[in-house]
Design an enzyme around this catalytic site. Sequence first.
Site, PDB file in Angstrom:
ATOM      1  N   SER A  78      26.695  10.800 -23.749  1.00  0.00           N
ATOM      2  CA  SER A  78      25.806  11.318 -22.697  1.00  0.00           C
ATOM      3  C   SER A  78      24.391  10.877 -23.020  1.00  0.00           C
ATOM      4  O   SER A  78      24.116  10.444 -24.144  1.00  0.00           O
ATOM      5  CB  SER A  78      25.853  12.846 -22.670  1.00  0.00           C
ATOM      6  OG  SER A  78      25.029  13.385 -23.696  1.00  0.00           O
ATOM      7  N   ASP A  79      23.477  10.988 -22.081  1.00  0.00           N
ATOM      8  CA  ASP A  79      22.084  10.800 -22.455  1.00  0.00           C
ATOM      9  C   ASP A  79      21.591  12.120 -23.035  1.00  0.00           C
ATOM     10  O   ASP A  79      22.256  13.149 -22.959  1.00  0.00           O
ATOM     11  CB  ASP A  79      21.223  10.309 -21.282  1.00  0.00           C
ATOM     12  CG  ASP A  79      19.996   9.560 -21.806  1.00  0.00           C
ATOM     13  OD1 ASP A  79      19.689   9.678 -23.009  1.00  0.00           O
ATOM     14  OD2 ASP A  79      19.324   8.867 -21.021  1.00  0.00           O
ATOM     15  N   TRP A  80      20.422  12.092 -23.604  1.00  0.00           N
ATOM     16  CA  TRP A  80      19.878  13.228 -24.364  1.00  0.00           C
ATOM     17  C   TRP A  80      19.849  14.502 -23.491  1.00  0.00           C
ATOM     18  O   TRP A  80      19.058  14.594 -22.554  1.00  0.00           O
ATOM     19  CB  TRP A  80      18.467  12.877 -24.832  1.00  0.00           C
ATOM     20  CG  TRP A  80      17.804  13.913 -25.667  1.00  0.00           C
ATOM     21  CD1 TRP A  80      17.410  15.163 -25.274  1.00  0.00           C
ATOM     22  CD2 TRP A  80      17.434  13.804 -27.043  1.00  0.00           C
ATOM     23  NE1 TRP A  80      16.832  15.824 -26.303  1.00  0.00           N
ATOM     24  CE2 TRP A  80      16.830  15.006 -27.406  1.00  0.00           C
ATOM     25  CE3 TRP A  80      17.553  12.794 -27.999  1.00  0.00           C
ATOM     26  CZ2 TRP A  80      16.330  15.251 -28.692  1.00  0.00           C
ATOM     27  CZ3 TRP A  80      17.047  13.030 -29.263  1.00  0.00           C
ATOM     28  CH2 TRP A  80      16.451  14.237 -29.606  1.00  0.00           C
ATOM     29  N   GLY A  81      20.730  15.413 -23.810  1.00  0.00           N
ATOM     30  CA  GLY A  81      20.736  16.694 -23.091  1.00  0.00           C
ATOM     31  C   GLY A  81      21.214  16.588 -21.652  1.00  0.00           C
ATOM     32  O   GLY A  81      21.070  17.537 -20.878  1.00  0.00           O
ATOM     33  N   SER A  82      21.795  15.451 -21.277  1.00  0.00           N
ATOM     34  CA  SER A  82      22.127  15.296 -19.847  1.00  0.00           C
ATOM     35  C   SER A  82      23.280  16.205 -19.418  1.00  0.00           C
ATOM     36  O   SER A  82      23.454  16.446 -18.231  1.00  0.00           O
ATOM     37  CB  SER A  82      22.431  13.829 -19.509  1.00  0.00           C
ATOM     38  OG  SER A  82      23.647  13.410 -20.090  1.00  0.00           O
TER      39      SER A  82
END
Length: 768
Positions: A300-304
């Site tokens: 995932s992207d950061w905190g997505s």
Amino acid sequence: MKITRQLLFFSFVFLLFTCKEQKQEPLVINGKDKVYDTEIEDKVNQLLSRMTLEEKIGQMNQYNGFWDLTGPEPKAGAAAKKYEHLRKGYVGSMLNVRGVSEVRKVQKIAVEDSRLGIPLIIGFDVIHGYKTLSPIPLAESASWDLEAIKKSAQMAAEEASAAGINWTFAPMVDISRDARWGRVMEGAGEDTFLGSKIAEARVRGFQGDDLSQFNSIAACAKHLAAYGFAESGRDYNTADIGTSTLHNVVLPPFKAAKDAGVRTVMNSFNELNGIPATADEYLQRDILKGKWNFDGFIVSDWGSITEMIAHGYAKDGSHAAELAVKAGSDMDMESYLYVEELAQLVKEGKVKESLIDDSVRRILRVKYELGLFDDPYKYCNETREKEVIGSEKIHAASLDMAKKSIVLLKNEKNLLPLKKKGQKIALIGALASDKTSPLGSWRIAADDSTAVSVLEGLHQYEGNTITYAKGADVSIGKSQFATEVKINTDDKTGFNEAIQAAKSADVVVMVLGEHGFQSGEGRSRTELGLPGVQQELLEAIHKVNKNIVLVLNNGRPLTISWADENIPAIVEAWQLGTESGHAIAQVLYGDYNPSGKLPMTFPRNVGQVPLYYNYKSTGRPILPAPDVVFWSHYQDQVNSPLYPFGHGLSYTTFKYEDIAVQNNYNTTGKVEVTVTLTNTGKLKGKEVVQLYIRDLYASITRPVKELKGFELVELNPGESKNITFTLTKDELGFFNNQGEFLLEPGDFKIFIGGSSYTTLESEFKIEP
Ligand code: BGC
């Protein structure tokens, strides 16, 4: 306790080796193109069968580093939990832990303290180098030199791997047509064909021929998908694009990365047509893992994952984790939701354990391929770290790439190259002496003030006298990484000194543009002119001396219409990395003949954005009569750009002639097109020969021009070369709205030249 765990780990490794069956023939899965290494698959399956549910989920959990492992063990807060999770085997990867000693520390905990001793994969944003930086990716793309770009990624892998890193979150393969978006600096620009070739080169550069080599690292194609289509160029904003744009423009560079063997893919922050990409099953399961048979893993992207609550898509954390894992997101970067919620979701029957198994299999597969199970410390060699980081070889490659990335936008009356002797040069602009800005915004591991400035670069040439005056500051706004923060300034107190220096100079070199921290993630802009009072400074200097060479530093296309009208020579020098000043000086003095071409269109003003060369014709493309209002245009600006995609000059000149189509597609299955290129100037030089097609009518309308081939050619003065391009169905076809690839009969035009504005054309037909 520790000893028992160590014993366990080594007996486990021993077990794996003794259980190793004789190497079998590779297995072809689903009759498709992926050939698995059965030895690795066996090991993955054996390991998986020994893992508890929690340990499996642990592999899907990625934590950020940045806590002080050299000090006492953290006792409280999130860091304490991360540390405890690491020991329990609930962490599969860490990012932003760097340097051999730090990486060794976390790896040691994972390998020696956790029950199964599964090594961590260590991720980092090695975007354009690690500590020695090459040009920002947009700049590198301006070289159109695929070998050089591949080598640059190779050098980045070499340096990063020496610092303990084995996974980069690069290349960013997002196509973007909007210069307001700050992250255009991180991609290959606006074109899908060029972007796909560059994606392939970068993946091959990072990963090498053999991922298990100590100096190759896993690459990550990001961000799936359409992140570069953020509405109004505002980062993280909604993307809403049609299926034709998705399949024809956005997805091909991901496919190219996949075909080049990319081992990981990152999804994106944005929602696409109402669904956050992190939970987009169509993109991740149907297309990437299904149709394309991708067998690496998706992070995932950061905190997505957690951001899907703010998107209004997930009710809470548990729901977000469920949606993400079902859609195919294998690893959770910094949302902490897989580690907190997935076990319960499996127990409740909301998520099948087979989905978890699939994700873990993918992650373990990549770890095996990297050779981490053979030696978890293979990237942790202190001697190599000392020898490789900042080595001469890496600096030389960075300088080479920097020179190749420079684009000569304008050069009236051959003001450039500069004479080497007897000249009084006034060097003006805060960026001319800046040793941090050329590093760009993705330079976490590089120290401030480590780039060669233009001032330093010009001082290498001793035959001229240089007077330096800053003139005005560049406004850089706030920055996460900048140690120095300058807020927008209207201070003109430095103007007078600069004007005095310019008055008595033979030539004025002005280095203006954006600070490196003005583009990149979270750094969108609504104005694309020279920030602060730099435009006023340029005009003030122009009043006293017209012999100006404008050297632009920027991470995106800028609107510089005034400069184009008034300044005789303009050099696009982006943010060129550690060797920036040397590269710029060598180009200004003609020791290197520039050959870069723009990978993104330069608009005349922000109102034209998004502006790109491969637009659709519309039903009203051409002014029918001088006083007609109802055609596709603006009342206050022409439609054309300031500098088109593909534009770039040289200190020599080139002539294109004799374009010809050699054969018939229907009888040969290909079209061969030839052209003759001649160097008509007085210097040896390189030219990027570009081929565009236009499919005149089709069941999905096609752009007015599409790049479908290019070649970098070097010629001596007077020398000519015949160049042949071969077009097959891959270049001539397109995707329909169902994502199916078609080649339709019809009429095509072909254009060849030195930019997308070329008019040298020919045509051919594909008969039914
Ligand atoms: C960016 C990614 C990056 C990640 C890790 C995110 O904010 O969008 O491109 O790889 O952070 O640093």
